[in-house]
Design a protein around this motif. Structure first.
Motif, PDB file in Angstrom:
ATOM      1  N   SER A   4      51.554  87.803  39.006  1.00 51.75           N
ATOM      2  CA  SER A   4      50.670  87.508  40.142  1.00 51.75           C
ATOM      3  C   SER A   4      49.241  87.965  39.867  1.00 51.75           C
ATOM      4  N   ALA A   5      49.084  89.187  39.337  1.00 54.53           N
ATOM      5  CA  ALA A   5      47.749  89.715  39.045  1.00 54.53           C
ATOM      6  C   ALA A   5      47.070  88.896  37.959  1.00 54.53           C
ATOM      7  N   ASP A   6      47.841  88.471  36.957  1.00 55.08           N
ATOM      8  CA  ASP A   6      47.280  87.676  35.858  1.00 55.08           C
ATOM      9  C   ASP A   6      46.739  86.347  36.380  1.00 55.08           C
ATOM     10  N   VAL A   7      47.533  85.652  37.174  1.00 57.89           N
ATOM     11  CA  VAL A   7      47.106  84.351  37.696  1.00 57.89           C
ATOM     12  C   VAL A   7      45.871  84.503  38.573  1.00 57.89           C
ATOM     13  N   GLN A   8      45.878  85.529  39.424  1.00 58.82           N
ATOM     14  CA  GLN A   8      44.737  85.732  40.307  1.00 58.82           C
ATOM     15  C   GLN A   8      43.471  86.046  39.508  1.00 58.82           C
ATOM     16  N   ALA A   9      43.609  86.804  38.423  1.00 57.90           N
ATOM     17  CA  ALA A   9      42.444  87.194  37.619  1.00 57.90           C
ATOM     18  C   ALA A   9      41.894  86.034  36.798  1.00 57.90           C
ATOM     19  N   ASN A  10      42.758  85.060  36.425  1.00 49.06           N
ATOM     20  CA  ASN A  10      42.341  84.026  35.482  1.00 49.06           C
ATOM     21  C   ASN A  10      42.231  82.620  36.052  1.00 49.06           C
ATOM     22  N   LYS A  11      42.655  82.409  37.275  1.00 51.19           N
ATOM     23  CA  LYS A  11      42.691  81.035  37.798  1.00 51.19           C
ATOM     24  C   LYS A  11      41.309  80.412  37.923  1.00 51.19           C
ATOM     25  N   ALA A  12      40.272  81.225  38.144  1.00 51.74           N
ATOM     26  CA  ALA A  12      38.923  80.665  38.284  1.00 51.74           C
ATOM     27  C   ALA A  12      38.422  80.069  36.976  1.00 51.74           C
ATOM     28  N   THR A  13      38.767  80.690  35.841  1.00 48.07           N
ATOM     29  CA  THR A  13      38.278  80.210  34.548  1.00 48.07           C
ATOM     30  C   THR A  13      39.244  79.232  33.879  1.00 48.07           C
ATOM     31  N   MET A  14      40.559  79.401  34.102  1.00 49.59           N
ATOM     32  CA  MET A  14      41.556  78.570  33.432  1.00 49.59           C
ATOM     33  C   MET A  14      42.125  77.470  34.310  1.00 49.59           C
ATOM     34  N   GLY A  15      41.995  77.643  35.619  1.00 48.02           N
ATOM     35  CA  GLY A  15      42.732  76.790  36.540  1.00 48.02           C
ATOM     36  C   GLY A  15      44.079  77.424  36.823  1.00 48.02           C
ATOM     37  N   LYS A  16      44.535  77.340  38.063  1.00 51.22           N
ATOM     38  CA  LYS A  16      45.764  78.033  38.458  1.00 51.22           C
ATOM     39  C   LYS A  16      46.981  77.524  37.693  1.00 51.22           C
ATOM     40  N   GLU A  17      47.051  76.197  37.461  1.00 53.77           N
ATOM     41  CA  GLU A  17      48.223  75.628  36.793  1.00 53.77           C
ATOM     42  C   GLU A  17      48.375  76.157  35.372  1.00 53.77           C
ATOM     43  N   PHE A  18      47.278  76.140  34.596  1.00 51.26           N
ATOM     44  CA  PHE A  18      47.377  76.615  33.221  1.00 51.26           C
ATOM     45  C   PHE A  18      47.566  78.129  33.176  1.00 51.26           C
ATOM     46  N   ALA A  19      46.873  78.865  34.053  1.00 52.46           N
ATOM     47  CA  ALA A  19      47.037  80.324  34.088  1.00 52.46           C
ATOM     48  C   ALA A  19      48.493  80.694  34.344  1.00 52.46           C
ATOM     49  N   THR A  20      49.151  79.947  35.218  1.00 56.41           N
ATOM     50  CA  THR A  20      50.561  80.208  35.522  1.00 56.41           C
ATOM     51  C   THR A  20      51.447  79.890  34.318  1.00 56.41           C
ATOM     52  N   LYS A  21      51.208  78.749  33.664  1.00 56.44           N
ATOM     53  CA  LYS A  21      51.984  78.388  32.466  1.00 56.44           C
ATOM     54  C   LYS A  21      51.806  79.431  31.371  1.00 56.44           C
ATOM     55  N   ARG A  22      50.573  79.882  31.201  1.00 56.00           N
ATOM     56  CA  ARG A  22      50.258  80.821  30.128  1.00 56.00           C
ATOM     57  C   ARG A  22      50.992  82.147  30.302  1.00 56.00           C
ATOM     58  N   ILE A  23      50.932  82.738  31.503  1.00 54.04           N
ATOM     59  CA  ILE A  23      51.555  84.047  31.694  1.00 54.04           C
ATOM     60  C   ILE A  23      53.082  83.932  31.702  1.00 54.04           C
ATOM     61  N   LYS A  24      53.613  82.802  32.159  1.00 55.68           N
ATOM     62  CA  LYS A  24      55.069  82.635  32.115  1.00 55.68           C
ATOM     63  C   LYS A  24      55.542  82.484  30.674  1.00 55.68           C
ATOM     64  N   ARG A  25      54.742  81.799  29.844  1.00 54.03           N
ATOM     65  CA  ARG A  25      55.076  81.697  28.413  1.00 54.03           C
ATOM     66  C   ARG A  25      55.086  83.089  27.790  1.00 54.03           C
ATOM     67  N   LYS A  26      54.091  83.891  28.111  1.00 53.71           N
ATOM     68  CA  LYS A  26      54.027  85.237  27.550  1.00 53.71           C
ATOM     69  C   LYS A  26      55.183  86.104  28.058  1.00 53.71           C
TER      70      LYS A  26
END
Length: 260
Positions: free
Chosen positions: A136-158
């Protein structure tokens, strides 16, 4: 001694990328590919092993551009563990995005010089609840620069690798009971890598980042780590925070990104 340490750090860097990507070794380069997240630049790139002359570098890039264009790929990402002169890459079409990063290092025992905020605590994501908070913190911190969809995919992959690799862990920063940031810690053969460090914007520059660094260095110290390092944009303000924590510049890294 410095050369030996630098080689150990670079070896740790390869181990980190290999957590997410398969690698193909060639004479001059290593190609990393993450089949689960092909649009993640930092998991899909070509690493030049050693410094090469300007003309050879241009020829290498031209050949790789032709390859990815034939394969209809959307980008070409080349990285190298040294600085380059920007004029060496003039007149490429398309024009590349070039970013210079620096390796910064510290001895983990320095953790006791750093302060932790009274309203803050940092937890290892070793339960479903803490991992969920970290995501949750990762998506909130990165959604502005990456977009929420990609930020969510990225942290779930990690997150898949956090569960599978005991040496790679996520740590979550809380203000009281609210997750406000997170950071990765990889420990391999006496070297600790700090990576993917984010504090949600409204909580930045208030000491929470320092609290996270302290916790990670303390953990590294407990595990008898010789040196801890991180990589940051050479021209980013985050570098100043790391300097205040005691990190110093140890080497450089260059990223060359072509969007096709």
């Amino acid at each position: 001694m410095k050369v030996e340490l630098y080689e150990r750090i670079l070896e740790t860097e390869l181990k980190y990328v290999s957590c997410f990507s398969n690698c193909i070794k060639e004479q001059r380069s290593i190609t990393f590919k993450d089949s689960k997240l092909v649009d993640m630049y930092m998991h899909n790139f070509i690493l030049l092993k050693e410094s090469i002359k300007k003309d050879e570098l241009r020829s290498f890039i031209h050949n790789k551009l032709k390859e990815v264009q034939r394969e209809n790929k959307e980008y070409l990402h080349i990285m190298m563990n040294y600085s380059i002169q920007l004029h060496e890459l003039k007149n490429f079409i398309p024009e590349p995005q070039i970013t210079e990063y620096c390796y910064m290092v510290i001895t983990p025992k320095e953790f006791n010089k750093l302060k932790i905020k009274n309203d803050c605590y940092v937890r290892k994501a070793d339960t479903f609840e803490v991992l969920r908070d970290g995501i949750s913190a990762d998506v909130q911190a990165n959604k502005a620069t990456m977009g929420k969809e990609f930020a969510t995919k990225r942290i779930k992959r990690k997150s898949e690798e956090y569960k599978n690799n005991p040496n790679l862990n996520l740590y979550v920063c809380y203000k009281e009971d609210v997750p406000i940031g997170k950071c990765e810690l990889l420990i391999e053969d006496g070297i600790a890598k700090i990576e993917d460090f984010d504090i949600i914007e409204e909580y930045q520059k208030q000491g929470y980042g320092t609290s996270v660094v302290r916790k990670l260095l303390e953990q590294a110290y407990i595990e008898n780590v010789d040196i801890a390092y991180l990589i940051t944009d050479h021209f980013d303000t985050a570098k100043d925070m790391y300097k205040k924590c005691g990190f110093y510049i140890f080497g450089f890294k260059t990223s060359i990104l072509f969007n096709l």
